[in-house]
Design an enzyme around this catalytic site. Structure first.
Site, short mmCIF file in Angstrom:
data_model
loop_
_atom_site.label_atom_id
_atom_site.label_comp_id
_atom_site.label_asym_id
_atom_site.label_seq_id
_atom_site.Cartn_x
_atom_site.Cartn_y
_atom_site.Cartn_z
N CYS A 129 0.82 -1.23 0.00
CA CYS A 129 0.00 0.00 0.00
C CYS A 129 0.84 1.27 0.00
CB CYS A 129 -0.94 0.01 1.20
SG CYS A 129 -2.08 -1.37 1.18
N HIS A 279 -3.65 7.13 1.81
CA HIS A 279 -3.90 5.79 1.30
C HIS A 279 -5.28 5.35 1.76
CE1 HIS A 279 -3.90 1.62 0.53
NE2 HIS A 279 -3.76 1.27 1.79
N ASN A 309 -10.11 -0.94 -0.64
CA ASN A 309 -8.66 -0.75 -0.62
C ASN A 309 -8.07 -1.39 -1.87
OD1 ASN A 309 -5.90 -0.81 -0.15
ND2 ASN A 309 -6.05 -1.53 1.96
N1 COA Z 1 -17.81 -9.42 9.33
C1 COA Z 1 -18.31 -9.68 10.53
N2 COA Z 1 -17.55 -9.96 11.59
C2 COA Z 1 -16.22 -9.94 11.42
C3 COA Z 1 -15.63 -9.67 10.19
C4 COA Z 1 -16.49 -9.40 9.11
N3 COA Z 1 -16.02 -9.11 7.88
N4 COA Z 1 -14.29 -9.72 10.32
C5 COA Z 1 -14.04 -10.02 11.59
N5 COA Z 1 -15.20 -10.16 12.27
C6 COA Z 1 -15.43 -10.48 13.68
C7 COA Z 1 -14.22 -11.11 14.34
O1 COA Z 1 -14.21 -12.50 14.09
C8 COA Z 1 -14.48 -10.78 15.78
O2 COA Z 1 -15.43 -11.69 16.28
P1 COA Z 1 -15.33 -12.21 17.83
O3 COA Z 1 -15.45 -10.97 18.65
O4 COA Z 1 -16.48 -13.15 17.91
O5 COA Z 1 -13.98 -12.87 17.93
C9 COA Z 1 -15.15 -9.42 15.74
O6 COA Z 1 -15.61 -9.26 14.39
C10 COA Z 1 -14.22 -8.29 16.07
O7 COA Z 1 -13.02 -8.50 15.36
P2 COA Z 1 -11.82 -7.54 15.49
O8 COA Z 1 -10.72 -8.09 14.64
O9 COA Z 1 -11.56 -7.25 16.94
O10 COA Z 1 -12.43 -6.22 14.81
P3 COA Z 1 -11.77 -4.82 14.66
O11 COA Z 1 -12.58 -3.84 15.39
O12 COA Z 1 -10.29 -4.83 14.91
O13 COA Z 1 -11.98 -4.55 13.12
C11 COA Z 1 -10.76 -4.50 11.06
C12 COA Z 1 -11.35 -5.37 12.16
C13 COA Z 1 -10.06 -5.42 10.08
C14 COA Z 1 -11.86 -3.76 10.36
C15 COA Z 1 -9.78 -3.48 11.72
O14 COA Z 1 -8.89 -4.13 12.59
C16 COA Z 1 -9.00 -2.72 10.70
O15 COA Z 1 -9.55 -1.97 9.92
N6 COA Z 1 -7.66 -2.88 10.67
C17 COA Z 1 -6.83 -2.26 9.67
C18 COA Z 1 -6.93 -3.07 8.41
C19 COA Z 1 -6.30 -2.43 7.21
O16 COA Z 1 -6.52 -1.27 6.97
N7 COA Z 1 -5.53 -3.19 6.44
C20 COA Z 1 -4.88 -2.72 5.25
C21 COA Z 1 -3.72 -1.86 5.63
S1 COA Z 1 -2.86 -1.24 4.28
#
Ligand code: COA
Length: 352
Positions: A129, A279, A309
């Site tokens: 990215c 980004h 993304n």
């Molecule tokens: N739909 C529904 N539930 C989902 C899910 C989806 N697509 N993806 C994960 N979950 C669930 C998880 O399994 C977890 O369930 P649990 O509580 O029963 O274990 C719950 O949602 C919370 O997961 P968590 O990982 O704690 O969520 P979060 O608040 O951290 O959000 C992201 C997840 C990925 C949205 C967030 O961490 C994020 O945006 N990170 C940056 C990612 C990014 O930008 N990557 C590219 C960088 S260049």
């Protein structure tokens, strides 16, 4: 003094729009099923990421990453009033290359019809990215030293073929979309230190390398490719893995720090900059960056809501989208900050 000028800009996204409502019902071939394949929903996706829809390329074997790059490149060349034969260098950023080697830039060179020219150097860069800012820094150095005079910088991603359409892959799968963005860069003679590409910075912290990665194979091992589609543990290698929370925190920190450093080192303030183009990883990340770095809200450009993304493509794609909407104009100064797998991050200030 020779400085680097943006000569042209172009972008491309596939026609197929995939909404959050459709995502749970798609199988690995992107075919809509009657029953849910993945437990996710529009509310979860929008609340955590701001994404409403993304674009997917056809998965009938007819489209590769270099095809998306080609469309964006043709548009950037037309915008620059140049022909492909004028190029003496291609820098292509992707994490979804056509094949493992050679790099994707040579496939693009061939598709541009300039493979026989032998005067066009081809580089692939692997900064995920952050590829746009890393590539811009390379291009700027090449141009200012006189090494190359017409550089095509492209970011292109075909994510949709390599995502996992089930609960295991849902945290990553909902984020990504397909698309490409391109810029043509060349030299200009000027005494204005603020003209053209004014500033670039590129950083990395390899201790975050396995916080966001896709293995596919491990060259240290034999067999280096140990894949069995029916074995859940072994087929895990085929899909991206992410520690979402660590990525989120590091992204905010890297983008805030590089944005603040860009302004401090150039002596510019927000009055001197028309647009902030971060980004497009996650709208929540960008909102946090804007809040912490105190960036004026009316200067922020996003496209994540409808393109997701697109990794290496997001910055040129976002600038081009808002130019087509009439917001961004030639001569506007843009500050862009990026963050990606590696971890890698950086910022750039340039005039369109
Ligand atoms: N739909 C529904 N539930 C989902 C899910 C989806 N697509 N993806 C994960 N979950 C669930 C998880 O399994 C977890 O369930 P649990 O509580 O029963 O274990 C719950 O949602 C919370 O997961 P968590 O990982 O704690 O969520 P979060 O608040 O951290 O959000 C992201 C997840 C990925 C949205 C967030 O961490 C994020 O945006 N990170 C940056 C990612 C990014 O930008 N990557 C590219 C960088 S260049």
């Amino acid at each position: 003094m020779i400085r680097t000028k943006v000569l042209g800009l172009g972008s491309y996204v596939p026609d197929r729009v995939v909404t959050n409502e459709e995502i749970p019902f798609l199988d690995g071939r992107h075919v809509r099923q009657q029953t849910q394949q993945t437990e996710t929903n529009d509310q979860w996706i929008q609340q955590r990421t701001g994404i409403k829809e993304r674009r997917y390329a056809p998965n009938d074997g007819s489209v590769a990453t270099s095809d998306l790059a080609l469309e964006a490149a043709k548009r950037a060349l037309a915008d620059a009033h140049l022909q492909a034969g004028d190029l003496d260098c291609i820098i292509l950023g992707t994490l979804s290359p056509d094949i493992h080697f050679p790099g994707t830039a040579v496939f693009l060179q061939k598709k541009l019809g300039i493979a026989q020219s032998t005067n066009c150097a081809c580089f692939d860069i692997r900064q995920q990215c952050s590829a746009f800012v890393y590539g811009l820094q390379m291009a700027d150095a090449f141009i200012r030293t006189g090494m190359y005079k017409r550089i095509l910088l492209v970011g292109a991603e075909l994510h949709s073929h390599a995502l996992e359409y089930n609960n295991r892959g849902r945290d990553v799968m909902v984020l990504f979309g397909d698309g490409a963005g391109a810029m043509v860069l060349g030299p200009m003679e000027t005494d204005d230190p603020r003209a053209g590409v004014m500033y670039t910075s590129a950083h990395a912290d390899g201790s975050g390398a396995l916080d966001l990665y896709l293995k596919i194979f491990e060259i240290a091992k034999l067999p280096y490719l140990d894949y069995d589609a029916t074995d859940r543990e072994r087929n895990e290698f085929m899909y991206p893995k992410m520690d979402g929370k660590r990525v989120f925190l590091n992204a905010v920190r890297g983008m805030v720090m590089s944005t603040q450093a860009a302004l401090a080192k150039t002596g510019l303030g927000w009055d001197d900059v028309q647009w902030f183009v971060p980004h497009q990883a996650n709208l929540r990340i960008n909102e946090k960056v804007v809040e912490v770095a105190k960036i004026p809200h009316d200067k922020v450009l996003n496209t994540i809501q409808f393109y997701g993304n697109t990794t290496a493509a997001t910055v040129p794609l976002t600038i081009d989208y808002w130019r087509q909407q009439g917001k961004v104009k030639r001569g506007d100064r843009i500050l862009s900050s990026v963050f990606g797998s590696g971890f890698t991050w950086g910022a750039a200030i340039f005039t369109l």
